[in-house]
Motif scaffolding. Structure first.
Motif, short mmCIF file in Angstrom:
data_model
loop_
_atom_site.label_atom_id
_atom_site.label_comp_id
_atom_site.label_asym_id
_atom_site.label_seq_id
_atom_site.Cartn_x
_atom_site.Cartn_y
_atom_site.Cartn_z
N THR A 75 0.84 -1.20 0.00
CA THR A 75 0.00 0.00 0.00
C THR A 75 0.87 1.25 0.00
N GLU A 76 0.37 2.28 -0.63
CA GLU A 76 1.06 3.57 -0.64
C GLU A 76 1.42 3.99 0.78
N GLY A 77 2.67 4.43 0.97
CA GLY A 77 3.12 4.86 2.30
C GLY A 77 3.72 3.75 3.13
N GLN A 94 5.50 5.09 -2.89
CA GLN A 94 4.71 5.99 -3.73
C GLN A 94 4.25 5.21 -4.96
N MET A 95 3.19 5.72 -5.59
CA MET A 95 2.64 5.03 -6.76
C MET A 95 3.70 4.85 -7.83
N LYS A 96 4.59 5.82 -7.96
CA LYS A 96 5.61 5.75 -9.00
C LYS A 96 6.66 4.65 -8.75
N ASP A 97 6.62 4.06 -7.55
CA ASP A 97 7.54 2.97 -7.24
C ASP A 97 7.09 1.64 -7.84
N SER A 98 5.88 1.61 -8.39
CA SER A 98 5.40 0.40 -9.06
C SER A 98 6.31 0.14 -10.27
#
Lengths: 114, 109
Positions: free
Chosen positions: B13-15, B79-83
Motif C-alpha cells: 500500500t502507498e506509504g 509511492q505510486m511511481k515505485d510500481s
C-alpha cells in the motif's frame, strides 16, 4: 534519459527478413553489451565489446551477429530469426569491462518475430 | 552457472514499506546491484553493495550478507511511481553480471 539510445524501439519481422538493431552511447564509455530480456526470465547477456573488441559471446546462435565499429556504436544484425527470439533486446554500456562501475542501459528494442 | 533468486511479485500500500529479498550462488563475488525497471523502459541503477551491511539512499536501502549469499532492497514510504520491476544482479569473479528474473512491485492506493 541514461545516455544510451536504441533504435528502433519496436520491430516486427518475418523469419526470412534481415534487420539490424542500433545502439549509441553518449557517455564516453569503452564497454558495450547486448542483453536479451524475455518475459518473466532474467536478463541474458549475449555479447560484450571492450574497446571495440568482442570479449564475450555467450553461446548465442549465429543468426545474431554483432558489430562494433567504434566505442560509441553497437549493432545487432538479425537474420532468419525464430519466433522464440521475440523479446526485448537491451543495450548497455560501462566505462570499461571488468571495472567497478555500473552499466547504463538503453530503453531497448521490442522485437516480435512472426 | 549462476543462480539468483528473488520473488516474482509483491504488492503493498502507498506509504508502506516493502522488502525485496535476493539470494545468490555465484562463482566468486564482486558486488551486487539493484536496478529499477518501469514497464517499457530501461533498467536504471539503484544501489551497489560490495561489503556487508546496509547502504541507505533516501527512501531506498540495500543490505548485503556475503556469508549468507543474501541481499535485500528496502523501499520505504512507498509511492505510486515505485510500481516497477526490481532486478537483483550479481557480478562474479570475472566481473560478469548475472541477473535475477526481477520482482514486480505493485503499489496500491
Amino acid at each position: 534519459e541514461t545516455g544510451v539510445t536504441q533504435t528502433p524501439r519496436h520491430l516486427v519481422m518475418g523469419m526470412t527478413n534481415k534487420k539490424s538493431l542500433k545502439c549509441e552511447q553518449h557517455l564516453g564509455h569503452n564497454a558495450m553489451y547486448w542483453y536479451k530480456q524475455s518475459a518473466k526470465k532474467p536478463l541474458e547477456l549475449m555479447f560484450v565489446y571492450n574497446f571495440k573488441e568482442q570479449t564475450e559471446n555467450n553461446s548465442v546462435p549465429s543468426r545474431f551477429s554483432p558489430e562494433c565499429p567504434n566505442s560509441s556504436h553497437l549493432f545487432l544484425h538479425l537474420h532468419t530469426l525464430q519466433p522464440e527470439d521475440s523479446a526485448l533486446y537491451l543495450c548497455a554500456s560501462s566505462p570499461s569491462e571488468g571495472g567497478g562501475e555500473t552499466q547504463y542501459f538503453g530503453p531497448g528494442t521490442r522485437l516480435l518475430v512472426l | 552457472g549462476q543462480n539468483i533468486d528473488q520473488p516474482t511479485e509483491m504488492t503493498a500500500t502507498e506509504g508502506a514499506i516493502v522488502q525485496i529479498n535476493c539470494t545468490y550462488q555465484t562463482s566468486g563475488f564482486n558486488g551486487l546491484f539493484w536496478y529499477q525497471q518501469h514497464a517499457g523502459e530501461a533498467p536504471t541503477f539503484l544501489s551497489y553493495n560490495v561489503l556487508d551491511g546496509l547502504e541507505e539512499k533516501g527512501r531506498f536501502s540495500s543490505f548485503l550478507s556475503r556469508s549468507k549469499g543474501y541481499s535485500y532492497l528496502l523501499l520505504k514510504e512507498l509511492q505510486m511511481k515505485d510500481s516497477a520491476s526490481y532486478l537483483c544482479a550479481v557480478r562474479d569473479r570475472d566481473y560478469k553480471l548475472s541477473f535475477g528474473a526481477g520482482t514486480t512491485v505493485t503499489v496500491r492506493a
